[in-house]
Design a protein around this motif. Structure first.
Motif, PDB file in Angstrom:
ATOM      1  N   LEU A 105       0.601  -1.265  -0.215  1.00 38.56           N
ATOM      2  CA  LEU A 105       0.023  -0.134  -0.028  1.00 38.56           C
ATOM      3  C   LEU A 105       0.699   1.258  -0.068  1.00 38.56           C
ATOM      4  O   LEU A 105       0.414   2.295  -0.666  1.00 38.56           O
ATOM      5  N   TYR A 106       2.002   1.198   0.793  1.00 36.48           N
ATOM      6  CA  TYR A 106       2.671   2.414   1.027  1.00 36.48           C
ATOM      7  C   TYR A 106       3.939   2.465   0.302  1.00 36.48           C
ATOM      8  O   TYR A 106       4.483   3.613  -0.032  1.00 36.48           O
ATOM      9  N   ARG A 107       4.374   1.404  -0.494  1.00 33.36           N
ATOM     10  CA  ARG A 107       5.872   1.448  -1.085  1.00 33.36           C
ATOM     11  C   ARG A 107       5.738   2.371  -2.167  1.00 33.36           C
ATOM     12  O   ARG A 107       6.758   2.948  -2.609  1.00 33.36           O
ATOM     13  N   TYR A 108       4.727   2.331  -3.097  1.00 28.23           N
ATOM     14  CA  TYR A 108       4.534   3.233  -4.469  1.00 28.23           C
ATOM     15  C   TYR A 108       4.776   4.565  -3.988  1.00 28.23           C
ATOM     16  O   TYR A 108       5.640   5.633  -4.555  1.00 28.23           O
ATOM     17  N   PRO A 109       3.922   5.071  -3.222  1.00 33.01           N
ATOM     18  CA  PRO A 109       4.057   6.590  -2.723  1.00 33.01           C
ATOM     19  C   PRO A 109       5.357   6.883  -2.182  1.00 33.01           C
ATOM     20  O   PRO A 109       5.728   8.235  -2.511  1.00 33.01           O
ATOM     21  N   ILE A 110       6.048   6.077  -1.383  1.00 37.20           N
ATOM     22  CA  ILE A 110       7.160   6.467  -0.890  1.00 37.20           C
ATOM     23  C   ILE A 110       8.377   6.551  -2.015  1.00 37.20           C
ATOM     24  O   ILE A 110       9.053   7.541  -1.925  1.00 37.20           O
ATOM     25  N   TRP A 111       8.304   5.615  -2.862  1.00 34.88           N
ATOM     26  CA  TRP A 111       9.152   5.501  -3.915  1.00 34.88           C
ATOM     27  C   TRP A 111       8.948   6.801  -4.968  1.00 34.88           C
ATOM     28  O   TRP A 111       9.866   7.536  -5.326  1.00 34.88           O
TER      29      TRP A 111
ATOM     30  N   THR B 198      10.951  12.044  -6.353  1.00 33.73           N
ATOM     31  CA  THR B 198      10.388  13.647  -6.645  1.00 33.73           C
ATOM     32  C   THR B 198      11.650  14.452  -5.877  1.00 33.73           C
ATOM     33  O   THR B 198      11.950  15.421  -6.313  1.00 33.73           O
ATOM     34  N   LEU B 199      12.046  13.777  -4.793  1.00 28.28           N
ATOM     35  CA  LEU B 199      12.855  14.532  -3.910  1.00 28.28           C
ATOM     36  C   LEU B 199      14.203  14.569  -4.690  1.00 28.28           C
ATOM     37  O   LEU B 199      14.715  15.669  -4.562  1.00 28.28           O
ATOM     38  N   TRP B 200      14.608  13.755  -5.342  1.00 25.27           N
ATOM     39  CA  TRP B 200      15.974  13.716  -6.363  1.00 25.27           C
ATOM     40  C   TRP B 200      15.741  14.507  -7.356  1.00 25.27           C
ATOM     41  O   TRP B 200      16.702  15.377  -7.706  1.00 25.27           O
ATOM     42  N   MET B 201      14.511  14.402  -8.079  1.00 24.78           N
ATOM     43  CA  MET B 201      14.261  15.374  -9.398  1.00 24.78           C
ATOM     44  C   MET B 201      14.319  16.964  -8.564  1.00 24.78           C
ATOM     45  O   MET B 201      14.813  17.830  -9.437  1.00 24.78           O
ATOM     46  N   GLY B 202      13.841  17.260  -7.412  1.00 26.30           N
ATOM     47  CA  GLY B 202      13.711  18.636  -7.061  1.00 26.30           C
ATOM     48  C   GLY B 202      15.075  19.097  -6.725  1.00 26.30           C
ATOM     49  O   GLY B 202      15.488  20.157  -6.833  1.00 26.30           O
TER      50      GLY B 202
ATOM     51  N   GLN C 183      15.698  14.703 -15.068  1.00 24.66           N
ATOM     52  CA  GLN C 183      14.302  14.624 -14.440  1.00 24.66           C
ATOM     53  C   GLN C 183      13.558  14.000 -15.725  1.00 24.66           C
ATOM     54  O   GLN C 183      12.469  13.463 -15.259  1.00 24.66           O
ATOM     55  N   LEU C 184      13.942  14.406 -17.035  1.00 25.01           N
ATOM     56  CA  LEU C 184      13.262  13.598 -18.010  1.00 25.01           C
ATOM     57  C   LEU C 184      13.257  12.157 -18.014  1.00 25.01           C
ATOM     58  O   LEU C 184      12.311  11.424 -17.994  1.00 25.01           O
ATOM     59  N   PHE C 185      14.308  11.687 -17.477  1.00 24.99           N
ATOM     60  CA  PHE C 185      14.486  10.094 -17.327  1.00 24.99           C
ATOM     61  C   PHE C 185      13.878   9.386 -16.014  1.00 24.99           C
ATOM     62  O   PHE C 185      13.114   8.560 -15.849  1.00 24.99           O
ATOM     63  N   CYS C 186      13.401  10.562 -15.052  1.00 25.70           N
ATOM     64  CA  CYS C 186      12.815  10.128 -13.909  1.00 25.70           C
ATOM     65  C   CYS C 186      11.186  10.308 -13.910  1.00 25.70           C
ATOM     66  O   CYS C 186      10.561   9.734 -13.481  1.00 25.70           O
ATOM     67  N   ILE C 187      10.896  10.982 -14.967  1.00 29.13           N
ATOM     68  CA  ILE C 187       9.334  11.096 -15.103  1.00 29.13           C
ATOM     69  C   ILE C 187       8.716   9.828 -15.456  1.00 29.13           C
ATOM     70  O   ILE C 187       7.597   9.392 -14.923  1.00 29.13           O
ATOM     71  N   PRO C 188       9.117   8.780 -16.245  1.00 30.77           N
ATOM     72  CA  PRO C 188       8.412   7.509 -16.465  1.00 30.77           C
ATOM     73  C   PRO C 188       8.520   6.768 -15.162  1.00 30.77           C
ATOM     74  O   PRO C 188       7.674   5.653 -14.971  1.00 30.77           O
ATOM     75  N   LEU C 189       9.571   6.867 -14.457  1.00 29.41           N
ATOM     76  CA  LEU C 189       9.453   6.281 -12.811  1.00 29.41           C
ATOM     77  C   LEU C 189       8.548   6.343 -12.143  1.00 29.41           C
ATOM     78  O   LEU C 189       7.872   6.028 -11.520  1.00 29.41           O
ATOM     79  N   LEU C 190       8.079   7.707 -12.274  1.00 31.44           N
ATOM     80  CA  LEU C 190       7.047   8.372 -11.478  1.00 31.44           C
ATOM     81  C   LEU C 190       5.751   7.862 -11.967  1.00 31.44           C
ATOM     82  O   LEU C 190       4.987   7.530 -11.255  1.00 31.44           O
TER      83      LEU C 190
ATOM     84  N   ALA D 206      19.496   4.544 -17.953  1.00 34.01           N
ATOM     85  CA  ALA D 206      19.720   5.612 -18.326  1.00 34.01           C
ATOM     86  C   ALA D 206      20.340   6.836 -17.417  1.00 34.01           C
ATOM     87  O   ALA D 206      21.321   7.520 -17.699  1.00 34.01           O
ATOM     88  N   ILE D 207      19.688   6.606 -16.083  1.00 28.29           N
ATOM     89  CA  ILE D 207      20.482   7.707 -15.211  1.00 28.29           C
ATOM     90  C   ILE D 207      22.027   7.440 -14.958  1.00 28.29           C
ATOM     91  O   ILE D 207      22.459   8.405 -14.670  1.00 28.29           O
ATOM     92  N   VAL D 208      22.153   6.064 -14.553  1.00 26.93           N
ATOM     93  CA  VAL D 208      23.403   5.777 -14.431  1.00 26.93           C
ATOM     94  C   VAL D 208      24.534   6.007 -15.611  1.00 26.93           C
ATOM     95  O   VAL D 208      25.620   6.807 -15.441  1.00 26.93           O
ATOM     96  N   LEU D 209      23.889   5.850 -16.864  1.00 23.33           N
ATOM     97  CA  LEU D 209      24.750   6.362 -17.826  1.00 23.33           C
ATOM     98  C   LEU D 209      24.913   7.863 -17.977  1.00 23.33           C
ATOM     99  O   LEU D 209      25.886   8.593 -18.260  1.00 23.33           O
ATOM    100  N   LEU D 210      24.054   8.669 -17.653  1.00 25.25           N
ATOM    101  CA  LEU D 210      24.220  10.133 -17.327  1.00 25.25           C
ATOM    102  C   LEU D 210      24.995  10.558 -16.623  1.00 25.25           C
ATOM    103  O   LEU D 210      25.666  11.523 -16.825  1.00 25.25           O
ATOM    104  N   CYS D 211      25.253   9.656 -15.502  1.00 27.27           N
ATOM    105  CA  CYS D 211      26.466  10.120 -14.593  1.00 27.27           C
ATOM    106  C   CYS D 211      27.836   9.682 -15.206  1.00 27.27           C
ATOM    107  O   CYS D 211      28.721  10.526 -14.639  1.00 27.27           O
TER     108      CYS D 211
END
Length: 160
Positions: free
Chosen positions: A62-68, A73-77, A97-104, A136-141
């Motif tokens: 129930l709570y894992r997805y809102p926590i993720w 969102t905190l990382w993006m911010g 941020q663009l790579f993180c939007i699909p995760l959200l 993609a985020i790892v490659l971005l690093c």
């Protein structure tokens, strides 16, 4: 080995790979890229640290997805803020941020599917989109390291 164990193992590898990128970028004196990689490393490390406890605590899923969603969102911010303050490269900030939007979106869809729809139609998207975006985020690093190596290895000296 099930999907959960595989994601934890790859998360550990991603975290290590990002940490190595942060160290290399720091040694190359690319402060902006090193900061991006370090912030990403911290968030990946926090994620793999609380993941087993969250799975054990949230047995009803129930709570894992809102926590993720909050975690991403905190990382993006943070990377958006650092990008606006010119502490990290704005391209890395925007692409991250663009790579993180699909995760959200996948986490939100997964939460709806697990709690309300209960048809588990989000499983395929979750198994495909999540690893692709994390890679993609790892490659971005690592991208600034590849650019540095390309410039060092493949540029011809200009005659005077």
């Amino acid at each position: 080995m099930n999907l959960v164990e595989l994601l934890v193992i790859t998360g550990n590898y991603y975290t290590s790979i990002i940490f190595i990128a942060a160290i290399i970028l720091f040694l190359l004196k690319d402060k902006e890229s090193a900061l991006f990689a370090f912030v990403t490393f911290v968030f990946f490390f926090i994620g793999i640290t609380y993941y087993p406890f969250l799975i054990e605590w949230d047995s009803n899923k129930l709570y894992r997805y809102p926590i993720w969603i909050l975690h991403d969102t905190l990382w993006m911010g943070l990377i958006a803020y650092l990008g606006l303050k010119d502490k990290i490269h704005w391209r890395q900030s925007v692409l991250g941020q663009l790579f993180c939007i699909p995760l959200l979106a996948v986490n939100f869809f997964r939460a709806l599917d697990m709690q309300f729809i209960q048809m588990y139609i989000s499983t395929t998207a979750y198994r495909i989109v999540y690893p692709l975006c994390e890679v993609a985020i790892v490659l971005l690093c690592w991208l600034p390291i590849f650019v540095y190596l390309k410039n060092k290895l493949f540029t011809k000296p200009q005659p005077a």
